[in-house]
Design a protein around this motif. Structure first.
Motif, PDB file in Angstrom:
ATOM      1  N   PHE A   1       0.855  -1.188   0.000  1.00  0.00           N
ATOM      2  CA  PHE A   1       0.000   0.000   0.000  1.00  0.00           C
ATOM      3  C   PHE A   1       0.886   1.231   0.000  1.00  0.00           C
ATOM      4  CE2 PHE A   1       1.008  -0.825   4.406  1.00  0.00           C
ATOM      5  CZ  PHE A   1       1.381   0.437   4.850  1.00  0.00           C
ATOM      6  N   GLY A   2       0.277   2.368  -0.244  1.00  0.00           N
ATOM      7  CA  GLY A   2       1.021   3.615  -0.163  1.00  0.00           C
ATOM      8  C   GLY A   2       0.106   4.804  -0.046  1.00  0.00           C
ATOM      9  N   ILE A   3       0.587   5.832   0.621  1.00  0.00           N
ATOM     10  CA  ILE A   3      -0.098   7.119   0.626  1.00  0.00           C
ATOM     11  C   ILE A   3       0.925   8.194   0.278  1.00  0.00           C
ATOM     12  CG2 ILE A   3      -1.986   6.585   2.232  1.00  0.00           C
ATOM     13  CD1 ILE A   3      -0.299   7.715   4.516  1.00  0.00           C
ATOM     14  N   GLY A   4       0.480   9.134  -0.535  1.00  0.00           N
ATOM     15  CA  GLY A   4       1.319  10.280  -0.881  1.00  0.00           C
ATOM     16  C   GLY A   4       0.488  11.531  -0.663  1.00  0.00           C
ATOM     17  N   TRP A   5       1.054  12.504   0.047  1.00  0.00           N
ATOM     18  CA  TRP A   5       0.226  13.670   0.399  1.00  0.00           C
ATOM     19  C   TRP A   5       1.022  14.969   0.309  1.00  0.00           C
ATOM     20  CZ3 TRP A   5       2.565  10.440   3.864  1.00  0.00           C
ATOM     21  CH2 TRP A   5       3.318  11.016   4.878  1.00  0.00           C
TER      22      TRP A   5
ATOM     23  N   GLY B   1       0.641  18.571  -6.863  1.00  0.00           N
ATOM     24  CA  GLY B   1       0.344  19.227  -5.605  1.00  0.00           C
ATOM     25  C   GLY B   1      -0.560  20.441  -5.765  1.00  0.00           C
ATOM     26  N   ARG B   2      -0.736  20.833  -7.006  1.00  0.00           N
ATOM     27  CA  ARG B   2      -1.594  21.999  -7.270  1.00  0.00           C
ATOM     28  C   ARG B   2      -2.848  21.533  -7.997  1.00  0.00           C
ATOM     29  NH1 ARG B   2      -1.730  26.976 -10.465  1.00  0.00           N
ATOM     30  NH2 ARG B   2      -1.134  25.677 -12.225  1.00  0.00           N
ATOM     31  N   LYS B   3      -2.667  20.756  -9.028  1.00  0.00           N
ATOM     32  CA  LYS B   3      -3.783  20.186  -9.771  1.00  0.00           C
ATOM     33  C   LYS B   3      -3.746  18.670  -9.609  1.00  0.00           C
ATOM     34  CE  LYS B   3      -3.890  23.797 -13.320  1.00  0.00           C
ATOM     35  NZ  LYS B   3      -3.869  24.093 -14.777  1.00  0.00           N
ATOM     36  N   LEU B   4      -4.925  18.083  -9.705  1.00  0.00           N
ATOM     37  CA  LEU B   4      -5.036  16.626  -9.684  1.00  0.00           C
ATOM     38  C   LEU B   4      -5.490  16.164 -11.059  1.00  0.00           C
ATOM     39  CD1 LEU B   4      -5.255  13.856  -8.188  1.00  0.00           C
ATOM     40  CD2 LEU B   4      -7.608  14.500  -7.621  1.00  0.00           C
TER      41      LEU B   4
ATOM     42  N   ASP C   1       7.956  21.416  -0.039  1.00  0.00           N
ATOM     43  CA  ASP C   1       8.001  21.483  -1.497  1.00  0.00           C
ATOM     44  C   ASP C   1       7.708  20.122  -2.129  1.00  0.00           C
ATOM     45  OD1 ASP C   1       8.655  24.106  -1.387  1.00  0.00           O
ATOM     46  OD2 ASP C   1      10.831  23.784  -1.584  1.00  0.00           O
ATOM     47  N   THR C   2       8.127  19.068  -1.449  1.00  0.00           N
ATOM     48  CA  THR C   2       7.888  17.734  -1.985  1.00  0.00           C
ATOM     49  C   THR C   2       6.826  17.046  -1.127  1.00  0.00           C
ATOM     50  OG1 THR C   2       9.719  16.952  -0.641  1.00  0.00           O
ATOM     51  CG2 THR C   2      10.189  17.447  -2.962  1.00  0.00           C
ATOM     52  N   PRO C   3       6.105  16.103  -1.732  1.00  0.00           N
ATOM     53  CA  PRO C   3       5.039  15.444  -0.977  1.00  0.00           C
ATOM     54  C   PRO C   3       5.582  14.409  -0.004  1.00  0.00           C
ATOM     55  CG  PRO C   3       5.175  14.534  -3.182  1.00  0.00           C
ATOM     56  CD  PRO C   3       6.164  15.671  -3.132  1.00  0.00           C
ATOM     57  N   GLY C   4       4.796  14.104   1.010  1.00  0.00           N
ATOM     58  CA  GLY C   4       5.076  12.973   1.885  1.00  0.00           C
ATOM     59  C   GLY C   4       4.756  11.676   1.176  1.00  0.00           C
ATOM     60  N   LEU C   5       5.425  10.615   1.556  1.00  0.00           N
ATOM     61  CA  LEU C   5       5.229   9.327   0.902  1.00  0.00           C
ATOM     62  C   LEU C   5       5.473   8.246   1.937  1.00  0.00           C
ATOM     63  CD1 LEU C   5       4.551   8.297  -1.936  1.00  0.00           C
ATOM     64  CD2 LEU C   5       6.949   8.516  -2.527  1.00  0.00           C
ATOM     65  N   PHE C   6       4.468   7.434   2.181  1.00  0.00           N
ATOM     66  CA  PHE C   6       4.621   6.315   3.106  1.00  0.00           C
ATOM     67  C   PHE C   6       4.115   5.071   2.401  1.00  0.00           C
ATOM     68  CE2 PHE C   6       2.697   3.626   6.542  1.00  0.00           C
ATOM     69  CZ  PHE C   6       3.892   3.182   7.068  1.00  0.00           C
ATOM     70  N   LYS C   7       5.021   4.119   2.189  1.00  0.00           N
ATOM     71  CA  LYS C   7       4.678   2.920   1.436  1.00  0.00           C
ATOM     72  C   LYS C   7       5.260   1.709   2.144  1.00  0.00           C
ATOM     73  CE  LYS C   7       6.623   3.983  -2.713  1.00  0.00           C
ATOM     74  NZ  LYS C   7       6.704   4.017  -4.208  1.00  0.00           N
ATOM     75  N   ASP C   8       4.577   0.601   2.023  1.00  0.00           N
ATOM     76  CA  ASP C   8       5.152  -0.632   2.558  1.00  0.00           C
ATOM     77  C   ASP C   8       4.624  -1.814   1.762  1.00  0.00           C
ATOM     78  OD1 ASP C   8       6.758  -2.192   4.189  1.00  0.00           O
ATOM     79  OD2 ASP C   8       6.044  -1.263   6.025  1.00  0.00           O
TER      80      ASP C   8
END
Lengths: 277, 277, 277, 277
Positions: free
Chosen positions: A50-54, A198-201, A59-66
């Protein structure tokens, strides 16, 4: 054959969408009610990572993956309870190509960009080399895993994703289709992607030689209410796009058409035709 | 709510039973067709860890456990392809109590003994302290995890498992029932266990206030044939006991009755009544 | 900057060499006394993964790898206590290139071959693409990780490792040197490798533009005695090669010269000059 | 034999202290320059797990722990880069008692409290049962691991930590000492703890029958400058307490005396004598 959600709007805690709803992404990781079958196989589990990116203030997004199942993951639960974000992606993986390893988990990150993907391409093992050769040589060393998804992402970056996302995705898909059809004219490509600076999706829904993966959008603040007993609201003027409609679908959700490129900016959802031919 | 198999007989490679059959234990870890519901919940996934324990030439058994799903686990596949054993246990876990951690994975080992368990007890959180207080003080430091299963195992050792397995299990169950019924006379205990000293294989099937878990035995060398396309044979004069009949049942398998204690020694299967009262 | 051992001879339990000696490979993973510095940095820990590959009765070798430290690893301890092998490799990793992931752990396996490596190449990030392009296209999809070591292995296979190991290694090294020196004529290549087809054991010691890594061989059955209090013997007519001499060196160990290719077969150790130019 | 830091003051990104300084906690996890020896053994590695616990806007703190080395951990690096906190604890573990598992990693959490510990007690295996019996029965089911540290934490909660931290710690230490000295009057207890309810930060430094572990405090905004090339400042009116002074000590750091209980609230550091007898 994975699942994902993408959100942009007023900052919310990630658990609102990722872990709390009765039919949240994490609950879906254990048993889903759609897309059960691909080529006749049961695919009810997304337990291969799984992973989440926020995006928050950096300036750069957070990223937690395992590379573990999302269910019963105390770190994921805890993090989603703490982290607020105005724009985030979340993904659960059921492997089609690529081993179970963190480097194969989504979202993938490059500078301020995040990318996640549900779908597949025929014969990726055979096509991996010719596709990866088209990646810009200076990006090649950044390849960490063995998935089609990461390959598509770096191809799109090579073709200008950072400057013109739609054009870069069009070129990426055309190049991939050419390599694929040279090898097998009946080969399948199926893409349901979400990505952001981070600005547009942005999302892409495209399929070739196969029924497309689903993709749904909502900016109705009550769109989660049927999935959670405590009837959560998402903030007004916010947008959710999901690869599957959190198991149940209501008229608060709109199906995004196939062969389309969607841009969300300041709660405005624009869906354009993707490839003309 | 887990699943297990136990084998004793002529040495076989573990993959014969654990990973190769089309409906092997590992395949079952992803989707099973029995025991789907307990208290109304879907329990189709055993993705919360796995373990194999095997007897070879050493005084103590081998033990390989991890808190990952058994599917797609290259180390497990590889090990089961290499390791031969005359007596082994294998287990896949779906957590009921206890976190996802290696220390909660079965089989549990003590000296030359292995133990694995499918089942549950009501209110274990509340009963853990009074039950663990009954464990012999010199064994208490060996507790590594937080499961009812490990507690039952050390209780049985405290009551003489190494000398008289049946009597120790009887005393263990009686003591557990007393603690349970003091707390809640409608409480449930459900045990389907396999354990071994490397010479004999034992299983217990017992339930209190609930329908028992299943348990099946076969010493028919063709008992795997309906589960695997390549029609494997197990050696003659060998015995398999399983918590679920590898998804499908045929007349090559015998249902072990509830409230019974089974001993397998030199291919002789003896099933006795477990508790008289 | 890793460490490895390789053994061939009478079958021994792996723990004899891997986990039991007071200065075993696993103990070395926590603190070593040689090769402390490379470019000024302390490199006393090999905690970035480990692996064992062993030949027993199957056509293909066993392989157990994980991206965890080798110390305190219960599965590794347990496995090494159970598994006997006539020919095995064992490796502990300190990352120079490539993330901490199982796919980057040694030994690497291909059919009946195993390969492990200690060393490095300058600028691997930049050279990864041109080097991997030289891998036979049909082998390219087998690349799972991001290390120079795996790249060298598949290059050697592409150049005929299975038929003529020495010639294939010569061609691999020459091709690598050419790519390297095109990019930076002062670039460094350092290789201390062990590999096997399960019948013969091979090692390579070669360095370019840098002092070579060490490599030692012994077939003295008392060669472990100074490392372990219980004075273990390895069987007569057996051979050990190590990347570091289990921390201490005695006259029971022979230093293998740089620029050499070593073959061990039926306890006969043949060391030839590797590259003439 | 672990290491920890604790911070309270103006919100900072965690990487300021945990991962960025040249001698940050994570760098220390690989090689430290103090406390090398305890009972003659080299203890230069803290690779047996890590954890961070932080207070942000939620009622309960965030908690991210894993049983892996802290070095090269992409998730930890990334999280520390994103997360801001006014009060946080961070810990790296070198196991003395208790297996390598997440449940044994610090900080431990209970409601809005966090607790982390460096130190040890003699004979914990033997004392675990009598000590855990003193834990309030309703807290006993919350025990997840096998460490002395978690036992001390739940004992302190049992004795009123939430209402009167100092008195609860005093009673905890007295009870532990009694159990210990009953068993071995020469037994050792060594505690260097940090804990918080998110409003105040507390530390305890106490040792019995052994030289105490170190503990240092600073509220000098330049206290990190000697550890990092980019000369970071921590905000004015902020306080750091560390178990080791980030490897080097300067006059910007104050040694906290043994047998003391420290409270930090709104940048006021109060250190009181802990036990009078």
């Amino acid at each position: 054959m994975c699942r994902w959600i993408a959100y942009t709007g007023k900052p919310v805690y990630l658990d609102t969408l990722v872990t709390k709803p009765d039919h949240s992404l994490v609950v879906q990781s254990r048993h889903s009610q759609m897309n059960y079958t691909t080529s006749g196989e049961l695919l009810s589990i997304n337990g291969d990572g799984f992973g989440i990116g926020w995006y928050d203030k950096r300036d750069t997004p957070g990223l937690f993956k395992d590379d573990l199942p999302a269910w019963h993951n105390t770190n994921l639960d805890n993090l989603c309870h703490q982290v607020q974000s105005h724009t985030f992606l979340a993904h659960i993986r059921a492997t089609t190509t690529g081993d179970i390893q963190r480097a194969n988990c989504h979202p993938f990150g490059y500078k301020n960009w995040l990318f996640q993907h549900n779908g597949h391409i025929s014969h990726f093992d055979k096509l991996r080399r010719p596709l990866q050769l088209k990646i810009a040589p200076e990006l090649f060393p950044l390849l960490q895993g063995t998935t089609d998804s990461e390959t598509f992402f770096y191809l799109a970056i090579s073709y200008g994703l950072l400057d013109n996302p739609k054009a870069a995705m069009q070129k990426m898909v055309r190049e991939v289709l050419q390599v694929l059809s040279n090898f097998d004219k009946d080969g399948v490509l199926n893409l349901s992607c979400a990505f952001s600076d981070g600005r547009k999706l942005y999302t892409l829904r495209y399929s070739y030689n196969e029924a497309p993966m689903t993709q749904f959008v909502s900016n109705d603040s009550g769109c989660l209410q049927e999935f959670a007993e405590d009837k959560p609201q998402i903030p007004a003027a916010s947008t959710i796009i999901v690869s599957e409609p959190l198991d149940n679908i209501s008229d608060k959700w709109t199906k995004i058409p196939n062969n389309s490129f969607t841009t969300v900016f300041r709660n405005e959802v624009t869906t354009e035709r993707f490839l003309d031919d």
